[in-house]
Design an enzyme around this catalytic site. Structure first.
Site, mmCIF file in Angstrom:
data_model
loop_
_atom_site.group_PDB
_atom_site.id
_atom_site.type_symbol
_atom_site.label_atom_id
_atom_site.label_comp_id
_atom_site.label_asym_id
_atom_site.label_seq_id
_atom_site.Cartn_x
_atom_site.Cartn_y
_atom_site.Cartn_z
ATOM 1 N N ASP A 1 0.885 -1.161 0.000
ATOM 2 C CA ASP A 1 0.000 0.000 0.000
ATOM 3 C C ASP A 1 0.935 1.227 0.000
ATOM 4 O O ASP A 1 2.132 1.096 0.285
ATOM 5 C CB ASP A 1 -0.855 -0.056 1.279
ATOM 6 C CG ASP A 1 -1.701 1.184 1.478
ATOM 7 O OD1 ASP A 1 -2.433 1.546 0.545
ATOM 8 O OD2 ASP A 1 -1.618 1.780 2.570
ATOM 9 N N LEU A 2 0.416 2.392 -0.341
ATOM 10 C CA LEU A 2 1.303 3.572 -0.405
ATOM 11 C C LEU A 2 1.175 4.449 0.852
ATOM 12 O O LEU A 2 2.079 4.507 1.684
ATOM 13 C CB LEU A 2 0.983 4.386 -1.663
ATOM 14 C CG LEU A 2 1.806 5.657 -1.841
ATOM 15 C CD1 LEU A 2 3.285 5.350 -2.036
ATOM 16 C CD2 LEU A 2 1.288 6.465 -3.028
ATOM 17 N N ASP A 3 0.008 5.108 0.967
ATOM 18 C CA ASP A 3 -0.181 6.057 2.075
ATOM 19 C C ASP A 3 -0.219 5.309 3.401
ATOM 20 O O ASP A 3 -1.054 4.433 3.597
ATOM 21 C CB ASP A 3 -1.495 6.828 1.894
ATOM 22 C CG ASP A 3 -1.463 7.716 0.661
ATOM 23 O OD1 ASP A 3 -0.361 8.068 0.218
ATOM 24 O OD2 ASP A 3 -2.545 8.059 0.156
ATOM 25 N N THR B 1 1.322 10.200 3.998
ATOM 26 C CA THR B 1 0.635 11.327 3.367
ATOM 27 C C THR B 1 -0.678 11.653 4.068
ATOM 28 O O THR B 1 -1.338 12.624 3.698
ATOM 29 C CB THR B 1 0.368 11.023 1.881
ATOM 30 O OG1 THR B 1 0.021 9.660 1.771
ATOM 31 C CG2 THR B 1 1.590 11.309 1.032
ATOM 32 N N LYS C 1 -8.499 6.714 6.104
ATOM 33 C CA LYS C 1 -7.324 6.005 5.587
ATOM 34 C C LYS C 1 -7.756 4.851 4.688
ATOM 35 O O LYS C 1 -8.590 4.033 5.084
ATOM 36 C CB LYS C 1 -6.471 5.461 6.741
ATOM 37 C CG LYS C 1 -5.610 6.526 7.374
ATOM 38 C CD LYS C 1 -4.646 5.908 8.368
ATOM 39 C CE LYS C 1 -3.714 6.954 8.927
ATOM 40 N NZ LYS C 1 -2.868 6.410 9.995
ATOM 41 N N SER D 1 -2.577 0.632 -4.244
ATOM 42 C CA SER D 1 -3.040 1.812 -3.503
ATOM 43 C C SER D 1 -4.379 2.320 -4.033
ATOM 44 O O SER D 1 -4.672 2.181 -5.222
ATOM 45 C CB SER D 1 -1.985 2.929 -3.647
ATOM 46 O OG SER D 1 -2.509 4.166 -3.250
ATOM 47 N N ALA D 2 -5.165 2.934 -3.146
ATOM 48 C CA ALA D 2 -6.426 3.556 -3.565
ATOM 49 C C ALA D 2 -6.196 4.931 -4.187
ATOM 50 O O ALA D 2 -7.098 5.511 -4.784
ATOM 51 C CB ALA D 2 -7.344 3.707 -2.351
ATOM 52 N N LYS E 1 -11.079 -0.822 -1.713
ATOM 53 C CA LYS E 1 -10.837 -1.706 -0.570
ATOM 54 C C LYS E 1 -12.016 -1.509 0.398
ATOM 55 O O LYS E 1 -12.477 -0.378 0.536
ATOM 56 C CB LYS E 1 -9.538 -1.315 0.148
ATOM 57 C CG LYS E 1 -8.281 -1.392 -0.728
ATOM 58 C CD LYS E 1 -7.104 -0.690 -0.056
ATOM 59 C CE LYS E 1 -5.900 -0.593 -0.975
ATOM 60 N NZ LYS E 1 -4.776 0.167 -0.408
ATOM 61 N N GLU F 1 -0.144 -3.306 4.637
ATOM 62 C CA GLU F 1 -1.276 -2.379 4.676
ATOM 63 C C GLU F 1 -1.417 -1.687 6.028
ATOM 64 O O GLU F 1 -1.204 -2.314 7.060
ATOM 65 C CB GLU F 1 -2.566 -3.173 4.457
ATOM 66 C CG GLU F 1 -3.316 -2.900 3.215
ATOM 67 C CD GLU F 1 -3.824 -1.494 2.952
ATOM 68 O OE1 GLU F 1 -4.034 -1.183 1.783
ATOM 69 O OE2 GLU F 1 -4.023 -0.675 3.893
ATOM 70 N N ASP F 2 -1.804 -0.419 6.001
ATOM 71 C CA ASP F 2 -2.020 0.299 7.266
ATOM 72 C C ASP F 2 -3.494 0.500 7.584
ATOM 73 O O ASP F 2 -3.813 0.975 8.671
ATOM 74 C CB ASP F 2 -1.324 1.672 7.248
ATOM 75 C CG ASP F 2 -2.036 2.639 6.337
ATOM 76 O OD1 ASP F 2 -2.362 2.259 5.187
ATOM 77 O OD2 ASP F 2 -2.290 3.781 6.762
HETATM 78 P P1 B16 Z 1 -6.270 10.280 -3.635
HETATM 79 P P2 B16 Z 1 -3.646 4.181 0.123
HETATM 80 C C1 B16 Z 1 -5.458 6.149 0.061
HETATM 81 O O1 B16 Z 1 -4.186 5.653 -0.241
HETATM 82 C C2 B16 Z 1 -5.411 7.033 1.301
HETATM 83 O O2 B16 Z 1 -5.127 6.250 2.447
HETATM 84 C C3 B16 Z 1 -6.742 7.700 1.497
HETATM 85 O O3 B16 Z 1 -6.718 8.534 2.635
HETATM 86 C C4 B16 Z 1 -7.081 8.508 0.239
HETATM 87 O O4 B16 Z 1 -8.355 9.120 0.368
HETATM 88 C C5 B16 Z 1 -7.081 7.570 -0.962
HETATM 89 O O5 B16 Z 1 -5.808 6.942 -1.064
HETATM 90 C C6 B16 Z 1 -7.354 8.304 -2.258
HETATM 91 O O6 B16 Z 1 -6.288 9.173 -2.498
HETATM 92 O O7 B16 Z 1 -7.162 11.391 -3.213
HETATM 93 O O8 B16 Z 1 -4.808 10.655 -3.715
HETATM 94 O O9 B16 Z 1 -6.752 9.604 -4.910
HETATM 95 O O10 B16 Z 1 -3.539 4.130 1.610
HETATM 96 O O11 B16 Z 1 -4.628 3.188 -0.472
HETATM 97 O O12 B16 Z 1 -2.294 4.161 -0.564
HETATM 98 MG MG MG Z 2 -2.797 3.218 3.377
#
Ligand code: B16
Ligand code: MG
Length: 217
Positions: free
Chosen positions: A8-10, A16, A44, A113-114, A144, A168-169
């Site tokens: 996962d990224l964030d 972030t 998140k 990542s989302a 997810k 994953e966090d």
């Molecule tokens: P964006 P992850 C997610 O990333 C974030 O945890 C979540 O807070 C955010 O709303 C989502 O990505 C969408 O991000 O606005 O940059 O498209 O944890 O799945 O890497």
């Molecule tokens: Mg995350």
């Protein structure tokens, strides 16, 4: 034995969430809605659209579809202005150590990542070239805890889901990994991520011996 390691990224590679918080808070406060860091926690791993829907429901607000799109774009512009300042110093501790071990040992490495900004962030922190596959918010249709993002990453790596491992966090992300029949490794608190197969506070707690054992499993 070759395994696929999906990150996962964030909250896993970079933190972030603090930038999402600043951008969402500005948006919410502008609508007269209070926005706390506890509420930010609940966003998140949640998609951008769903995050705004949740904030509006917390504030009992409704918007026209046009206003909704406008605010989504505004939030992302603010978020991108924070990302623009990012560099390698924002990579979370010991992430490069684990990535380099996996690369040296010819393991599959993918992002799951989302975020629709995932590629931009990986470029800013100079990690994009480490990933053989990137699956992000621009190429999944189901958020997810649906396993789509991780199953697509396994397909891209040409590795069976049961031979994949997910870092994953978020609770939704751990559930997605479990639903994909992958080994789930939670990064964060044991209380929150209790559905994961393993949980570590951060990568500094993950030893090379642990990764070796996972590869042999
Ligand atoms: P964006 P992850 C997610 O990333 C974030 O945890 C979540 O807070 C955010 O709303 C989502 O990505 C969408 O991000 O606005 O940059 O498209 O944890 O799945 O890497
Ligand atoms: Mg995350």
């Amino acid at each position: 034995m070759k395994k696929g390691f999906i990150f996962d990224l964030d909250g896993v590679i970079v933190d972030t969430a603090k930038y999402h918080f600043l951008a969402w808070k500005k948006l919410a406060n502008g609508l007269g809605i209070d926005f706390t860091s506890e509420q930010n926690e609940q966003l998140k791993g949640v998609s951008r659209v769903r995050s705004l829907e949740k904030i509006l429901s917390w504030g009992n607000k409704t918007l026209s579809p046009e206003e909704f799109s406008e605010l989504m774009a505004k939030k992302n512009d603010d978020y991108l202005s924070y990302i623009a300042q990012m560099d390698d110093s924002e990579i979370l501790p010991d992430v490069p150590k684990i990535l380099h071990y996996l690369i040296d040992n010819k393991q599959g490495i993918a992002l799951g990542s989302a975020s629709k900004n995932a590629r931009a962030i990986l470029e800013k922190v100079h990690l994009i070239e480490k990933f053989q596959a990137i699956v992000d918010g621009t190429n999944v249709s189901k958020a997810k805890p649906d396993p789509e993002v991780f199953l697509n990453a396994a397909t891209a790596l040409k590795i069976q889901p049961e031979d994949c491992v997910v870092f994953e966090d978020s609770v939704a992300g751990v559930q997605a990994a479990n639903a994909a029949n992958m080994i789930s490794i939670g990064i964060g608190s044991k209380e929150v991520l209790h559905e994961a197969d393993y949980v570590f506070n951060d990568f500094t707690e993950i030893s090379i011996e642990f990764i070796e054992d996972i590869i042999k499993k």
